[in-house]
Design a protein around this motif. Structure first.
Motif, PDB file in Angstrom:
ATOM      1  N   ILE A 111     -60.723  70.142  15.260  1.00  0.00           N
ATOM      2  CA  ILE A 111     -59.501  69.822  14.525  1.00  0.00           C
ATOM      3  C   ILE A 111     -59.037  71.110  13.837  1.00  0.00           C
ATOM      4  O   ILE A 111     -59.826  71.804  13.200  1.00  0.00           O
ATOM      5  CB  ILE A 111     -59.780  68.740  13.450  1.00  0.00           C
ATOM      6  N   ILE A 112     -57.770  71.430  13.995  1.00  0.00           N
ATOM      7  CA  ILE A 112     -57.243  72.640  13.345  1.00  0.00           C
ATOM      8  C   ILE A 112     -56.074  72.269  12.419  1.00  0.00           C
ATOM      9  O   ILE A 112     -55.610  71.125  12.428  1.00  0.00           O
ATOM     10  CB  ILE A 112     -56.762  73.688  14.382  1.00  0.00           C
ATOM     11  N   THR A 113     -55.636  73.238  11.643  1.00  0.00           N
ATOM     12  CA  THR A 113     -54.446  73.052  10.802  1.00  0.00           C
ATOM     13  C   THR A 113     -53.436  74.110  11.198  1.00  0.00           C
ATOM     14  O   THR A 113     -53.768  75.304  11.180  1.00  0.00           O
ATOM     15  CB  THR A 113     -54.798  73.258   9.310  1.00  0.00           C
ATOM     16  N   VAL A 114     -52.248  73.695  11.558  1.00  0.00           N
ATOM     17  CA  VAL A 114     -51.259  74.720  11.906  1.00  0.00           C
ATOM     18  C   VAL A 114     -50.574  75.198  10.619  1.00  0.00           C
ATOM     19  O   VAL A 114     -50.476  74.434   9.652  1.00  0.00           O
ATOM     20  CB  VAL A 114     -50.201  74.212  12.929  1.00  0.00           C
TER      21      VAL A 114
ATOM     22  N   PHE B  74     -44.013  78.578  15.952  1.00  0.00           N
ATOM     23  CA  PHE B  74     -45.149  78.880  15.065  1.00  0.00           C
ATOM     24  C   PHE B  74     -46.249  79.524  15.898  1.00  0.00           C
ATOM     25  O   PHE B  74     -46.387  79.244  17.087  1.00  0.00           O
ATOM     26  CB  PHE B  74     -45.642  77.629  14.321  1.00  0.00           C
ATOM     27  N   ASN B  75     -47.007  80.397  15.243  1.00  0.00           N
ATOM     28  CA  ASN B  75     -48.042  81.152  15.952  1.00  0.00           C
ATOM     29  C   ASN B  75     -49.416  80.593  15.683  1.00  0.00           C
ATOM     30  O   ASN B  75     -49.717  80.203  14.554  1.00  0.00           O
ATOM     31  CB  ASN B  75     -48.010  82.622  15.515  1.00  0.00           C
TER      32      ASN B  75
ATOM     33  N   ILE C   7     -42.368  71.646   8.006  1.00  0.00           N
ATOM     34  CA  ILE C   7     -43.454  70.733   8.378  1.00  0.00           C
ATOM     35  C   ILE C   7     -44.755  71.359   7.926  1.00  0.00           C
ATOM     36  O   ILE C   7     -45.054  72.511   8.253  1.00  0.00           O
ATOM     37  CB  ILE C   7     -43.489  70.497   9.900  1.00  0.00           C
ATOM     38  N   GLU C   8     -45.502  70.561   7.192  1.00  0.00           N
ATOM     39  CA  GLU C   8     -46.812  71.017   6.751  1.00  0.00           C
ATOM     40  C   GLU C   8     -47.835  70.593   7.803  1.00  0.00           C
ATOM     41  O   GLU C   8     -47.786  69.464   8.289  1.00  0.00           O
ATOM     42  CB  GLU C   8     -47.078  70.330   5.406  1.00  0.00           C
ATOM     43  N   GLY C   9     -48.733  71.522   8.153  1.00  0.00           N
ATOM     44  CA  GLY C   9     -49.805  71.169   9.087  1.00  0.00           C
ATOM     45  C   GLY C   9     -50.954  70.517   8.335  1.00  0.00           C
ATOM     46  O   GLY C   9     -51.254  70.890   7.198  1.00  0.00           O
ATOM     47  N   LEU C  10     -51.582  69.535   8.939  1.00  0.00           N
ATOM     48  CA  LEU C  10     -52.710  68.850   8.295  1.00  0.00           C
ATOM     49  C   LEU C  10     -53.864  68.750   9.284  1.00  0.00           C
ATOM     50  O   LEU C  10     -53.652  68.728  10.491  1.00  0.00           O
ATOM     51  CB  LEU C  10     -52.316  67.430   7.869  1.00  0.00           C
ATOM     52  N   ASN C  11     -55.081  68.643   8.748  1.00  0.00           N
ATOM     53  CA  ASN C  11     -56.215  68.421   9.653  1.00  0.00           C
ATOM     54  C   ASN C  11     -56.720  66.984   9.569  1.00  0.00           C
ATOM     55  O   ASN C  11     -57.846  66.691   9.904  1.00  0.00           O
ATOM     56  CB  ASN C  11     -57.341  69.435   9.401  1.00  0.00           C
ATOM     57  N   TYR C  12     -55.843  66.104   9.111  1.00  0.00           N
ATOM     58  CA  TYR C  12     -56.170  64.672   9.078  1.00  0.00           C
ATOM     59  C   TYR C  12     -54.851  63.906   9.219  1.00  0.00           C
ATOM     60  O   TYR C  12     -53.788  64.429   8.896  1.00  0.00           O
ATOM     61  CB  TYR C  12     -56.864  64.311   7.754  1.00  0.00           C
TER      62      TYR C  12
END
Ligand code: GLA
Length: 779
Positions: free
Chosen positions: A368-371, A536-537, A602-607
């Motif tokens: 699982i990653i967070t962008v 996004f990178n 947009i906020e990235g989340l890992n959940y």
């Protein structure tokens, strides 16, 4: 000799799955007396349902392995007709749609397969798996032999399905042990002849060796008969197993027993609380089944995601399903084990059959990653990017403009008017924004049966635009013929003059990535319905979640993949992005938001966020009302027995009315102030339950719609495991009342009521009164 070497080389080059399927020995599987028999030996099916369409192909193998590690010996799958035939006559079984490869992977993992090819599957999938293009036929009827066109198309589809999968029946050396005919037909009809044709179509197509299966509920399996198919019963977490099978055993004393769908959780609908099912009660009934040697299939073992436009809806009341199909299942949306997974694995290790061992839990191929936070700077406004218009004299839904999914805009000029006018849109499917000269004047939401809007004074001729977003097509029950856009007409009323508006410009806004990608982005700010684009990178890829909670309503495409729908009202606030949709380096994201985002980041989340109900500011607040039954006599009153199952109450004589009130005066447990009802049916003159398609809850004194989705409309949702429940906690007080507007006057003979069927008896009604009126009740 040379030829032989070439042949062996060719075999070696084939994917391993295909080789195994060809090499495997033919076997046999039948429903014997009291037992299923696999190659002649008793076999208890421990199946887990997976949908190849909801799991990106690179993860198919992992999810099958996860199901096996949870204790399953079989994978149950639906075949989704509309996934394979998206345009009439054009079948696609390649790539993500290569279902035969999915079945071969099941076999490669040493498991068996139950195939459920429909044609109707339900599954919270657009139109229950039926193709949208069927709807181009004006008078379409489905799931009935009275529509030759439908029956003919089913046959063609079944033949195509069998070309792919019939070679994989166990008797041919494949893993398919059973093939299901239709799906829960007992909830829909009682025409055994229709089911026989469905059975024969399956047989004639080539599934002529596998054991056939049908599934229904304990309350309706006897609505029709189908020779040649073993019957499984479907029910939910925490059910009383002996109750579920009691009648079935009496009627089928030598049939092996199977729960065809044991619901591990439940699906979420927009604007309603997130659904969960308690692990303990779920495990309790699973253990009960194992102790009784009852076969089962867990629906779902892993739900995954209804990507793109595939999520369906229920009705009435119209309730579209969210794109997350996490389902509170034992394996979560990203393929990882939950507490329920471990609980099932722990239980089932005690029930393995001869020669079985429980494999290790496989490692998820994706972490699982967070962008990083994504900022959008490029926009494209809808009004500046409309496609070429079509002309249409009449209002018609999108199917008649050859559009399957997405939004549609209807435009026309309307004359000046020095007083307010009323615009009535029949019917909005499913969510509309109305604009005058590009300025939004209101929103209409089908979930609340809204269809009327006031048009302000128009000093000069003005442009009327009605943008309608189609959400999921109804996948269950009578309302399944569910066209999108505006289904009938639009009228404008000024004083006593009512005009049926004609001659429209039509703009089709499909969901295909190519369409979104063609719009002209710029850095000019835009308000109103807008596309937003950013890149996004990433330095690494993996499963991740995008927090959409500051956005309005729409869809998202990442690197060309349609992730599904977002809507600020929740309960799902995130969109799940599979790692295989992402790449190292630059990634493209396009958002189409038809409601206004609060912020365009947009906020990235890992959940995931699956359980936050957002503010629905288009909803008008309703003043609290109190029902006034003074001076009204019940048409009948009495006391219901405590036992489970349907109870039928006959009125003394046929009585006519449009509104009924069911009032619960006491519960079976004297200290229990709550009320629960699973289903409620009104029996018409002909002795049959009347249609609920136009039913509306007019009033309920108490309903639990915050902690759980147990509103009063659940009494006519035809889902027996889902109940109306008064507010949980200490606030509730008897009597409790629910008032239903049936939409028109009907002559009624009586009613039928089904109490909850899980192990709890909370809220089960004892004394009641039933009122029936021609006019609305007073408040
Ligand atoms: C029924 C259907 C399934 C699914 C479940 C609810 O059992 O057969 O396809 O819709 O309900 O998730």
């Amino acid at each position: 000799m040379k030829k032989y070497v070439v042949f062996v080389l060719m075999l070696l080059l084939l994917p391993t799955g295909s080789i195994r399927a060809q090499e495997a020995q033919p076997g046999n599987f039948i429903a014997g007396n009291n037992d299923f028999l696999l190659n002649g030996k008793p076999f208890i099916i421990r199946a887990g349902e997976l949908h190849y369409s909801r799991i990106p192909r690179p993860y198919w193998d992992h999810r099958i392995k996860m199901a096996k590690a949870m204790g399953m010996n079989t994978i149950c799958i639906y075949l989704f007709w509309n996934f394979h035939e998206q345009q009439e006559g054009v079948f696609d079984f390649s790539g993500q749609k290569d279902v035969a490869e999915f079945v071969r992977l099941i076999q490669k993992n040493g498991m068996y397969c139950i195939l459920r090819p429909g044609p109707y599957v339900c599954a919270e999938w657009d139109m229950g798996g039926l193709p949208w293009w069927l709807l181009k036929k004006q008078d379409l009827k489905v799931r009935t032999r009275s529509d030759a066109f439908f029956m003919d198309k089913v046959k063609t589809y079944m033949n195509e399905a069998a070309k792919q999968l019939a070679p994989l029946q166990i008797q041919n050396g494949g893993p398919i042990i059973m093939v299901q005919v239709e799906n829960e037909y007992g909830t829909w009809g009682s025409d055994g002849k229709y089911m026989e044709i469905m059975r024969d179509d399956i047989r004639e197509a080539g599934f002529n060796k596998a054991q056939l299966l049908r599934c229904d509920w304990s309350s309706n399996f006897f609505h029709y008969k189908l020779d040649g198919a073993v019957n499984a019963l479907n029910f939910g977490a925490g059910s009383n197993i002996d109750d579920q099978f009691r009648k079935f055993k009496q009627m089928n004393p030598t049939s092996p027993l199977m729960c065809g769908e044991y619901w591990t959780g439940w699906f979420d609908q927009w604007g309603r609380p997130h659904e969960t099912r308690d692990v303990n009660s779920f495990i309790g009934s699973l253990k009960d089944m194992m102790d009784r040697k009852i076969s089962f299939s867990l629906y779902m073992a892993h739900g995954g995601t209804s990507f793109g436009q595939w999520a369906g809806a229920n009705a009435p009341a119209y309730a579209p399903t969210t794109s997350s199909y996490d389902y509170n299942a034992p394996i979560d949306e990203a393929g990882n084990p939950t507490d329920k997974f471990y609980a099932i694995r722990n239980l089932l290790k005690n029930y393995l059959q001869e020669g079985e061992t429980l494999p290790e839990i496989p490692q998820n191929p994706e972490k699982i990653i967070t962008v990083p936070t994504i900022n959008f700077t490029q926009t494209a406004g809808l009004f500046e990017n409309l496609p070429v218009a079509k002309q249409s004299e009449n209002i018609q839904p999108m199917e008649f403009f050859n559009q399957g999914w997405g939004s549609i805009m209807y435009r026309k000029q309307i004359p000046a008017c020095n007083q307010k006018q009323t615009l009535v849109i029949n019917d909005v499917h499913d969510w509309a924004k109305v604009f005058i000269n590009g300025k939004m004047i209101g929103i209409l939401d089908r979930r609340r049966s809204e269809n009327t809007i006031e048009i302000p004074v128009l000093k000069s001729g003005s442009r009327l635009d009605i943008l309608v977003e189609g959400m999921g097509r109804v996948n269950y029950g009578e309302a399944i013929i569910d066209r999108k856009g505006i289904t009938e007409n639009v009228t404008l009323t000024e004083g006593k003059n009512k005009t049926d508006l004609k001659n429209w410009k039509i703009y089709n806004l499909p969901v295909d990535y190519d369409f979104q990608n063609k719009v002209k982005f710029s850095t000019k700010p835009s308000t109103g319905p807008t596309w937003y684009k950013a890149t996004f990178n990433l330095t690494e890829t993996g499963y991740t979640y995008l927090n959409m909670s500051s956005w309005g309503k729409g869809m998202v495409w990442v690197n060309g993949h349609n992730l599904g729908r977002f809507w600020k009202i929740g309960p799902t606030q995130t969109l799940c992005v599979p790692g295989c949709y992402l790449k190292k380096g630059s990634n493209e994201i396009i958002v189409f938001d038809i409601d206004n985002p609060k912020t365009t980041t947009i906020e990235g989340l890992n959940y995931p966020i699956l359980d936050v109900i957002g503010k629905d500011d288009s909803q008008q607040s309703k003043a609290a009302r109190r029902l006034n039954l003074n001076g009204i006599n019940p048409v009948i009153q009495g006391s219901l027995p405590a036992e489970s199952g349907w109870k039928t109450i006959d009125l003394d004589e046929l009585t006519t009315g449009r509104y009924f009130c069911f009032e619960a005066l006491s519960s079976q447990n004297p200290n229990d102030p709550s009320t629960t009802i699973a289903e409620f049916e009104i029996i018409g003159e002909d002795g049959k339950a009347i249609s609920t398609i136009n039913w509306k809850v007019d009033f309920v004194d108490s309903e639990e719609t915050v902690k759980s989705a147990n509103g009063a409309d659940k009494i006519f949702d035809k889902q027996e495991s889902i109940i109306w429940e008064t507010k949980t906690g200490d606030k509730t007080k008897l009597p409790h009342q629910v008032v239903i507007d049936m939409g028109k006057e009907v002559k009624i003979k009586g009613f039928r009521i089904l109490p909850r069927s899980d192990k709890s008896n909370l809220g089960v009604v004892k004394d009641y009164r039933f009122y029936l009126e021609k006019n609305p009740f007073k408040f």
